[in-house]
Design a protein around this motif. Structure first.
Motif, PDB file in Angstrom:
ATOM      1  N   LYS A   1       0.813  -1.219   0.000  1.00 22.11           N
ATOM      2  CA  LYS A   1       0.000   0.000   0.000  1.00 22.11           C
ATOM      3  C   LYS A   1       0.846   1.268   0.000  1.00 22.11           C
ATOM      4  N   PHE A   2       1.935   1.284   0.768  1.00 23.06           N
ATOM      5  CA  PHE A   2       2.672   2.535   0.970  1.00 23.06           C
ATOM      6  C   PHE A   2       4.042   2.572   0.290  1.00 23.06           C
ATOM      7  N   ASP A   3       4.490   1.437  -0.253  1.00 24.51           N
ATOM      8  CA  ASP A   3       5.709   1.397  -1.069  1.00 24.51           C
ATOM      9  C   ASP A   3       5.400   0.568  -2.315  1.00 24.51           C
ATOM     10  N   PRO A   4       4.433   1.046  -3.116  1.00 21.49           N
ATOM     11  CA  PRO A   4       3.874   0.210  -4.179  1.00 21.49           C
ATOM     12  C   PRO A   4       4.874  -0.246  -5.234  1.00 21.49           C
ATOM     13  N   GLN A   5       5.889   0.546  -5.499  1.00 18.33           N
ATOM     14  CA  GLN A   5       6.900   0.154  -6.478  1.00 18.33           C
ATOM     15  C   GLN A   5       8.068  -0.588  -5.837  1.00 18.33           C
ATOM     16  N   GLY A   6       8.075  -0.644  -4.528  1.00 20.08           N
ATOM     17  CA  GLY A   6       9.157  -1.336  -3.830  1.00 20.08           C
ATOM     18  C   GLY A   6      10.458  -0.572  -3.801  1.00 20.08           C
ATOM     19  N   SER A   7      10.427   0.711  -4.125  1.00 20.02           N
ATOM     20  CA  SER A   7      11.678   1.469  -4.220  1.00 20.02           C
ATOM     21  C   SER A   7      12.289   1.756  -2.847  1.00 20.02           C
ATOM     22  N   TYR A   8      11.455   1.955  -1.845  1.00 20.32           N
ATOM     23  CA  TYR A   8      11.979   2.207  -0.494  1.00 20.32           C
ATOM     24  C   TYR A   8      12.699   0.969   0.028  1.00 20.32           C
ATOM     25  N   VAL A   9      12.059  -0.182  -0.110  1.00 15.79           N
ATOM     26  CA  VAL A   9      12.693  -1.424   0.338  1.00 15.79           C
ATOM     27  C   VAL A   9      13.943  -1.706  -0.482  1.00 15.79           C
ATOM     28  N   ALA A  10      13.879  -1.490  -1.786  1.00 17.49           N
ATOM     29  CA  ALA A  10      15.040  -1.756  -2.641  1.00 17.49           C
ATOM     30  C   ALA A  10      16.224  -0.875  -2.256  1.00 17.49           C
ATOM     31  N   HIS A  11      15.946   0.342  -1.807  1.00 20.29           N
ATOM     32  CA  HIS A  11      17.031   1.264  -1.459  1.00 20.29           C
ATOM     33  C   HIS A  11      17.707   0.864  -0.150  1.00 20.29           C
ATOM     34  N   PHE A  12      16.929   0.529   0.869  1.00 18.31           N
ATOM     35  CA  PHE A  12      17.514   0.292   2.190  1.00 18.31           C
ATOM     36  C   PHE A  12      17.724  -1.191   2.519  1.00 18.31           C
ATOM     37  N   ALA A  13      16.909  -2.073   1.939  1.00 19.43           N
ATOM     38  CA  ALA A  13      17.026  -3.501   2.276  1.00 19.43           C
ATOM     39  C   ALA A  13      16.845  -4.350   1.028  1.00 19.43           C
ATOM     40  N   PRO A  14      17.781  -4.264   0.071  1.00 20.10           N
ATOM     41  CA  PRO A  14      17.609  -4.986  -1.191  1.00 20.10           C
ATOM     42  C   PRO A  14      17.728  -6.504  -1.063  1.00 20.10           C
ATOM     43  N   LEU A  15      18.417  -6.975  -0.031  1.00 22.63           N
ATOM     44  CA  LEU A  15      18.619  -8.411   0.133  1.00 22.63           C
ATOM     45  C   LEU A  15      17.594  -8.964   1.114  1.00 22.63           C
ATOM     46  N   ALA A  16      16.769  -9.881   0.625  1.00 26.02           N
ATOM     47  CA  ALA A  16      15.712 -10.440   1.462  1.00 26.02           C
ATOM     48  C   ALA A  16      16.292 -11.453   2.448  1.00 26.02           C
ATOM     49  N   ALA A  17      15.737 -11.464   3.644  1.00 27.60           N
ATOM     50  CA  ALA A  17      16.145 -12.430   4.670  1.00 27.60           C
ATOM     51  C   ALA A  17      15.003 -13.408   4.919  1.00 27.60           C
ATOM     52  N   GLU A  18      15.336 -14.472   5.624  1.00 25.87           N
ATOM     53  CA  GLU A  18      14.307 -15.457   5.988  1.00 25.87           C
ATOM     54  C   GLU A  18      13.394 -14.874   7.064  1.00 25.87           C
ATOM     55  N   PRO A  19      12.050 -14.931   6.876  1.00 27.87           N
ATOM     56  CA  PRO A  19      11.138 -14.400   7.902  1.00 27.87           C
ATOM     57  C   PRO A  19      11.365 -15.068   9.254  1.00 27.87           C
ATOM     58  N   ILE A  20      11.412 -14.266  10.298  1.00 23.11           N
ATOM     59  CA  ILE A  20      11.701 -14.802  11.629  1.00 23.11           C
ATOM     60  C   ILE A  20      10.444 -15.259  12.352  1.00 23.11           C
ATOM     61  N   VAL A  21       9.277 -14.997  11.763  1.00 25.03           N
ATOM     62  CA  VAL A  21       8.032 -15.374  12.420  1.00 25.03           C
ATOM     63  C   VAL A  21       6.956 -15.531  11.350  1.00 25.03           C
ATOM     64  N   ASP A  22       6.016 -16.406  11.594  1.00 28.06           N
ATOM     65  CA  ASP A  22       4.875 -16.574  10.704  1.00 28.06           C
ATOM     66  C   ASP A  22       3.839 -15.502  11.038  1.00 28.06           C
ATOM     67  N   LEU A  23       3.529 -14.647  10.098  1.00 28.39           N
ATOM     68  CA  LEU A  23       2.654 -13.506  10.375  1.00 28.39           C
ATOM     69  C   LEU A  23       1.256 -13.941  10.814  1.00 28.39           C
ATOM     70  N   LYS A  24       0.691 -14.904  10.098  1.00 23.69           N
ATOM     71  CA  LYS A  24      -0.677 -15.316  10.409  1.00 23.69           C
ATOM     72  C   LYS A  24      -0.759 -15.962  11.782  1.00 23.69           C
ATOM     73  N   GLN A  25       0.142 -16.918  12.053  1.00 21.14           N
ATOM     74  CA  GLN A  25       0.081 -17.621  13.319  1.00 21.14           C
ATOM     75  C   GLN A  25       0.439 -16.706  14.481  1.00 21.14           C
ATOM     76  N   SER A  26       1.444 -15.852  14.293  1.00 18.54           N
ATOM     77  CA  SER A  26       1.856 -14.965  15.386  1.00 18.54           C
ATOM     78  C   SER A  26       0.772 -13.941  15.701  1.00 18.54           C
ATOM     79  N   ARG A  27       0.006 -13.562  14.698  1.00 19.47           N
ATOM     80  CA  ARG A  27      -1.114 -12.659  14.957  1.00 19.47           C
ATOM     81  C   ARG A  27      -2.157 -13.358  15.824  1.00 19.47           C
TER      82      ARG A  27
END
Length: 469
Positions: free
Chosen positions: A426-452
């Motif tokens: 919604k707020f970084d629709p082109q992914g440019s903010y993430v690409a600038h500061f965190a271009p390398l993806a890491a393994e998720p540390i938690v399952d979003l659905k279950q942790s919620r």
């Protein structure tokens, strides 16, 4: 302090004690002093008085360069700046005894510990025959001026904001005229700026801060002008987008007082009147400025805000602490390092480490992941932000972390858990903010659905505990 005799061979001085108001423009304490006689300025690095919280590393870096800038700005109007460190009471006493101080001026502080320090100094100075003049120079309104019909402080933002905008807010003061320079022989001694040891030992860490920011009043006023000319009009559409230069980015300037809240409020009002197409943006930005006042309003009326849940029911929540669990400690480290596996959060945390600042939308998302998905106590995140933000102030930091956790005033509902993946779309629709500061993806540390689901269950269990509300 004994009543001090007057030395007729030395000109009587007005002393201005600078704290979180490092500017010459629209500074009520400075204006009052200049109207009464020759002025000298003082800044005390006080991390020794009871209850005073030591500054974080990023704040110290900012303060060092702000004092350099303030010294230059004051010199332009003929005012010397004296630096001291240690308990403020002892420093003030020594300065007054070394000079012919006629009166001491300051802009008020609102933290409980700071108010206790100021009250003690005021009593001691008055007993010595030296009047003190305190002024309203930090907030739009004093916290005791805006009260509910029951005479208490507000706990919800909207009624507070309605009361604020319907109240009279003073116009900015005119710029100060230069005074005749004071002879060096009449001044007390000053500590060297480097002796305050504000700069971190790891110089490489501050390279990113220096590339992003120029602390001080002149740079703040340049950004202020940019905000009025090109940002305020589009603010409602852009301020939630971390990929755009759509926020004011004036929070460090306001925190350190390089810019007056009154001046910004007044300028936004004039912008809306002169350019109706900018009215919505100016109003939205004023609303954000009011949030700053609201946080300090909360802290003034609830001094326990940085240390305890404002909603006592959250004392029954089973928060996780890194000191007690190795797995949680590792997750917190990954969160701090921007290696959670969720791009928007990781980009924000890396932006924070590199620049000492993070977009407000991303602050909320990153905080939600820590306190809700990982169920880590909000104080863990608050401490990290305190150390790494250049705009960290104790009221806003504490109030906003409690807002996300659900334990504070006007808090987000406990069942609202930000989804960082949906927020990124919604707020970084082109992914440019993430690409600038965190271009390398890491393994998720938690399952979003279950942790919620786990978080919601934990909140339900909290409500069932004896004594919970």
């Amino acid at each position: 302090m004994e009543k001090l005799p007057m030395n007729e061979s030395v000109r009587p001085m007005q002393l201005v004690w600078f704290r979180d108001d490092l500017r010459t423009t629209d500074n009520p304490a400075l204006a009052s002093a200049l109207s009464s006689g020759p002025v000298m300025a003082l800044f005390i690095l006080d991390e020794k008085s009871p209850g005073i919280r030591a500054l974080g590393s990023a704040s110290k870096w900012w303060l060092h360069h702000s004092l350099e800038s303030l010294q230059e700005s004051l010199a332009e109007i003929g005012i010397p700046l004296i630096l001291r460190q240690g308990p403020a009471e002892a420093a003030i006493r020594e300065i007054v005894e070394q000079s012919q101080t006629r009166a001491v001026h300051w802009n008020r502080r609102y933290g409980h510990a700071e108010r206790m320090v100021d009250a003690q100094i005021k009593a001691e100075l008055n007993a010595a025959g030296i009047p003190t003049r305190s002024h309203a120079g930090t907030l739009l309104h004093e916290p005791w001026e805006l009260l509910t019909k029951n005479g208490t402080g507000y706990k919800a933002f909207t009624p507070f904001y309605n009361a604020l905008r319907n109240s009279e807010i003073r116009p900015p003061l005119p710029s100060p005229a230069p005074q005749q320079p004071i002879a060096a022989g009449q001044l007390p001694s000053s500590d060297a700026l480097d002796s305050l040891e504000l700069l971190p030992n790891a110089a490489t860490w501050t390279e990113g801060l220096a590339q992003r920011w120029e602390p001080g009043e002149p740079a703040a006023r340049e950004r202020f002008q940019c905000v009025l000319e090109s940002i305020a009009g589009n603010y409602p559409e852009t301020h939630d987008r971390p990929d755009l230069d759509g926020t004011s980015a004036l929070s460090p300037a306001l925190r350190w007082g390089h810019l007056s809240a009154h001046e910004l409020w007044d300028a936004l009002g004039r912008l809306a009147s002169a350019h109706p197409q900018c009215a919505d943006g100016a109003t939205a930005m004023r609303r954000q400025l009011a949030w700053r006042d609201f946080c300090w309003h909360l802290y003034y009326h609830h001094p326990q805000l940085p240390d305890r849940n404002l909603r006592s029911s959250f004392d029954h929540f089973d928060w996780a602490w890194p000191e007690q669990d190795a797995r949680i400690a590792q997750q917190v480290r990954l969160w701090q390092q921007g290696r959670t596996g969720f791009g928007l959060v990781d980009a924000g945390m890396k932006q924070l480490w590199q620049t000492g600042w993070m977009h407000n939308r991303v602050r909320m998302v990153a905080a939600s992941l820590l306190v809700k998905n990982l169920q880590v106590h909000w104080k863990v995140g608050e401490r990290w932000f305190w150390d790494t933000l250049v705009d960290a102030d104790i009221a806003s930091n504490s109030a906003n972390w409690q807002w996300v956790a659900g334990s504070g005033a006007d808090a987000a509902p406990y069942f609202r858990v930000f989804n960082p993946e949906m927020q990124a779309k919604k707020f970084d629709p082109q992914g440019s903010y993430v690409a600038h500061f965190a271009p390398l993806a890491a393994e998720p540390i938690v399952d979003l659905k279950q942790s919620r689901l786990d978080a919601l269950e934990a909140y339900e269990q909290m409500k069932l505990r004896p004594g919970a509300i």
